[in-house]
Design a protein around this motif. Structure first.
Motif, PDB file in Angstrom:
ATOM      1  N   HIS A  26      35.539   2.487  -9.815  1.00 50.05           N
ATOM      2  CA  HIS A  26      34.382   3.230  -9.810  1.00 50.05           C
ATOM      3  C   HIS A  26      34.171   4.145 -10.843  1.00 50.05           C
ATOM      4  CE1 HIS A  26      36.478   6.995  -8.309  1.00 50.05           C
ATOM      5  NE2 HIS A  26      37.204   6.259  -8.280  1.00 50.05           N
ATOM      6  N   ALA A  33      37.279   3.982  -5.537  1.00 49.92           N
ATOM      7  CA  ALA A  33      37.561   2.407  -5.527  1.00 49.92           C
ATOM      8  C   ALA A  33      37.766   1.904  -4.026  1.00 49.92           C
ATOM      9  CB  ALA A  33      38.520   2.189  -6.333  1.00 49.92           C
ATOM     10  N   ASP A  59      40.945   0.646  -8.983  1.00 43.59           N
ATOM     11  CA  ASP A  59      40.860   2.036  -9.374  1.00 43.59           C
ATOM     12  C   ASP A  59      41.450   2.593 -10.850  1.00 43.59           C
ATOM     13  OD1 ASP A  59      40.073   4.812  -8.654  1.00 43.59           O
ATOM     14  OD2 ASP A  59      42.089   5.325  -7.950  1.00 43.59           O
ATOM     15  N   ASP A 106      39.720  11.154  -2.773  1.00 41.68           N
ATOM     16  CA  ASP A 106      38.999  11.293  -3.966  1.00 41.68           C
ATOM     17  C   ASP A 106      37.499  12.042  -4.114  1.00 41.68           C
ATOM     18  OD1 ASP A 106      40.374   9.550  -5.818  1.00 41.68           O
ATOM     19  OD2 ASP A 106      38.697   8.413  -6.417  1.00 41.68           O
ATOM     20  N   ASP A 150      43.254   7.405  -3.688  1.00 43.19           N
ATOM     21  CA  ASP A 150      42.393   6.137  -3.703  1.00 43.19           C
ATOM     22  C   ASP A 150      42.952   5.162  -4.406  1.00 43.19           C
ATOM     23  OD1 ASP A 150      39.707   4.918  -3.816  1.00 43.19           O
ATOM     24  OD2 ASP A 150      39.375   5.445  -5.863  1.00 43.19           O
TER      25      ASP A 150
END
Ligand SMILES: [Mn+2]
Length: 324
Positions: A110, A129, A84, A159, A29
């Motif tokens: 996120h 992300a 991220d 992720d 990610d």
């Protein structure tokens, strides 16, 4: 969220030179979101450099433009974009960018625990992300190239444990569907390199991991403890041990898994995984760590490995009993 997307869009429109960074010990990610953004910015004619303080794992080395990472010297930038990273320390050696570009930075993240360290903080809890970056691209009606789609879907896949975690929503699937549709790529161009690039050394690490699993509390707890001696014997990098925490997880009776790696003498990196409402985060917090409900970690310094191992087992037992 849309206001923040508008704000980021205006800042990107004004900028000519842009730097991108993401977190240490990269995963799919971190790379997917940062490289996805990199390809978008290149596509709209920006001058972009990308800096990440990390070794790149083998299965992510075929991502488009991965060779551009850390390939340029730092210069003056009009804007810096982070992806991220929950806090500035996650940026490792690149955390100075946070202060140098205090007024000219945007982040896409996120993690619920994000410390809002940028000027424009686009933070929303979702699968990855990469999903958030994709949302931004769709919102701004940006073209989706094959390179962007490959990077972003890689982030979303990795992720979420191949789209199997509870963080996956109907929107996650529709974002993937839209990325595939608009770019025209086949999903195998993402999944084949991801899941067929294990090196011989990583295999040796897995074999060692399996041989080190110990079970406690009627097989509700599993611990994989790698001493400094084990690490030296195989001459391995820290990122190669990461997946060992998942080895015992499929066992039906398991509630808590701990991976303890003494990567340098008397410094132990711990990853915890739990199932159901047993909190991995709670266990990590005992040692000053943090994380998500079912995946968390911590770092123990100046410790005696065997003693810490016993302590973790005791605390895992308490955690299951609800007395921690
Ligand atoms: Mn992530």
């Amino acid at each position: 969220m849309n206001n923040l997307f508008d704000e980021a869009f205006a800042k990107i429109a004004e900028a000519n030179t842009i730097a991108i960074s993401s977190h240490i010990n990269v995963d799919g990610d971190a790379l997917g979101s940062s490289l996805g953004m990199y390809h978008h910015l290149k596509n709209i004619g920006k001058n972009v450099d990308i800096f990440i303080d990390s070794v790149i794992p083998e299965n992510l080395r075929s991502l488009p433009s991965v060779e551009e990472i850390n390939n340029k010297k730092f210069k003056d930038y009009d804007l810096v974009i982070f992806t991220d990273a929950a806090d500035e320390f996650r940026l490792g050696a690149n955390k100075n960018l946070v202060h140098e570009y205090e007024l000219k930075s945007v982040q896409f993240d996120h993690h619920e625990v994000n410390t809002r360290f940028a000027k424009t903080n686009i933070v929303c809890v979702m699968s990855s992300a990469s999903e958030l970056v994709a949302d931004y691209l769709f919102y701004t009606d940006s073209a989706i190239t094959q390179d962007m789609a490959r990077c972003l879907i890689t982030g979303m896949y990795t992720d979420t444990g191949k789209l199997s975690f509870s963080s996956v929503t109907p929107k996650t699937f529709s974002v993937i569907s839209k990325l595939l549709e608009e770019s025209g790529i086949n999903i195998e161009t993402v999944t084949y390199p991801l899941y067929n690039s294990v090196t011989k050394k990583e295999f040796e690490v897995r074999k060692l991991g399996y041989s080190k699993i110990e079970f406690y509390d009627d097989d509700q707890i599993a611990i994989v403890a790698l001493s400094y001696e084990d690490i030296c014997k195989l001459d391995i990098e820290l990122f190669m041990t990461k997946s060992l925490v998942d080895l015992a997880l499929p066992l039906k009776t398991i509630k808590v898994v701990a991976l303890m790696t003494e990567f340098t003498p008397n410094t132990v990196f711990c990853s915890f995984r739990t199932k159901g409402n047993v909190s991995a985060k709670r266990l990590a917090m005992v040692y000053g760590g943090n994380g998500h409900p079912n995946a968390a970690g911590c770092k123990m310094r100046r410790c005696i490995f065997e003693a810490e191992k016993k302590g973790v087992i005791e605390n895992a037992k308490k955690l299951i009993k609800g007395t921690l």
